[in-house]
Enzyme design. Structure first.
Site, short mmCIF file in Angstrom:
data_model
loop_
_atom_site.label_atom_id
_atom_site.label_comp_id
_atom_site.label_asym_id
_atom_site.label_seq_id
_atom_site.Cartn_x
_atom_site.Cartn_y
_atom_site.Cartn_z
N GLN A 32 -55.83 -42.20 -62.00
CA GLN A 32 -57.11 -42.72 -61.53
C GLN A 32 -57.20 -43.02 -60.02
O GLN A 32 -56.26 -43.29 -59.56
CB GLN A 32 -57.23 -44.32 -62.39
N HIS A 59 -52.24 -43.96 -64.64
CA HIS A 59 -52.61 -45.07 -65.60
C HIS A 59 -51.71 -44.90 -66.72
O HIS A 59 -51.25 -46.03 -67.48
CB HIS A 59 -54.41 -44.88 -66.04
N GLU A 142 -48.35 -50.49 -71.41
CA GLU A 142 -48.19 -48.91 -71.54
C GLU A 142 -47.16 -48.14 -72.49
O GLU A 142 -47.11 -47.23 -73.24
CB GLU A 142 -48.40 -48.22 -69.98
N LYS A 145 -47.82 -49.66 -76.30
CA LYS A 145 -48.94 -49.01 -76.97
C LYS A 145 -48.77 -47.27 -77.10
O LYS A 145 -48.76 -46.77 -78.21
CB LYS A 145 -50.18 -49.11 -76.17
N HIS A 146 -48.25 -46.72 -76.02
CA HIS A 146 -48.00 -45.16 -75.94
C HIS A 146 -46.56 -44.83 -75.84
O HIS A 146 -46.48 -43.81 -76.27
CB HIS A 146 -48.77 -44.82 -74.62
#
Length: 253
Positions: A32, A59, A142, A145-146
């Site tokens: 970003q 991000h 992050e 979640k990912h």
């Protein structure tokens, strides 16, 4: 087998599937532009280390499916129990998602595992959210979640994202095409897309947001990465850009 026992056996099977390696198709490396993050009505807050550099910041590195649809757990439940009973297992599956998420809630990010990456993470993966301003909390989110769906160890997950960013510096690539931060200039969205394709060798997806006056500005670049998190690839699917106009700004940060 009694229905109640069948349900328990199937639930155990679904949980076993959810703990196996994720079968996603590619990563999105999402970067970003900080000027666009901050130049909105919501504004931004600088992280605990101070104002980041005027550079695209990571991000996240997000596992993604090439096609959206039902999760593998839901498909298994449908095959065994029938469509009417699938809703029972919605807490186990990730239904209708375009990506896997929260694959291992017990695998919390360890500061020790990324100790040698912290300086690079502060520079290249800063948080601008006003929720906390603490960088490690952002990285932990992050990862939870990912990253837990990435099939990568903690250090690998962050190190590979950092290496990809360093290898293809978006700020320098756009500057080489004459697309530089400005409070007055606008740029054709097609020129931005073509500059990134030329500079990296691969197509990317772009996302815009709006500044406080409602002008479209380049917000995030979604670069597609192979399943090992090592190499860029052409994006296997397009995504909504949220760019309602052909001209976009790249605001000064």
């Amino acid at each position: 087998m009694k229905p109640a026992i069948a349900v328990v056996v199937l639930l155990s099977s679904l949980l076993a599937v959810s703990s196996a390696a994720e079968k996603f198709d590619f990563f999105y490396l999402v970067q970003q532009w900080p000027g666009s993050f901050c130049d909105t009505r919501q504004g931004c807050c600088f992280p605990d280390t101070g104002k980041p550099a005027a550079d695209f910041g990571i991000h996240g590195l997000w596992p993604n499916y090439a096609k959206c649809g039902r999760g593998r757990q839901e498909e298994l439940a449908s095959a065994v129990l029938g469509e009417d009973d699938v809703a029972f297992f919605s807490a186990v599956g990730r239904r209708g998602k375009c990506w896997p998420e929260y694959c291992d809630d017990g695998n919390a990010l360890s500061p020790w595992e990324i100790r040698d990456l912290v300086a690079s993470l502060h520079r290249d993966w800063p948080t601008l959210s006003c929720k906390s301003g603490r960088s490690f909390e952002f990285w932990s989110y992050e990862w939870k979640k990912h990253g837990t769906c990435s099939n990568l160890a903690q250090h690998e997950y962050f190190a590979r994202a950092l290496a990809l960013k360093a290898r293809h510096n978006l700020t320098a690539i756009l500057a080489g095409a004459g697309i530089v931060p400005s409070d007055t200039e606008t740029y054709p969205l097609r020129s931005v897309r073509e500059a990134i394709a030329r500079g990296t060798g691969f197509t990317a997806n772009l996302e815009c947001n709006r500044d406080a006056d409602g002008n479209a500005q380049l917000f995030q670049v979604y670069q597609c990465v192979d399943r090992e998190g090592k190499k860029l690839i052409d994006c296997p699917l397009s995504m909504p850009t949220k760019c309602s106009r052909d001209q976009v700004k790249l605001p000064v940060f």
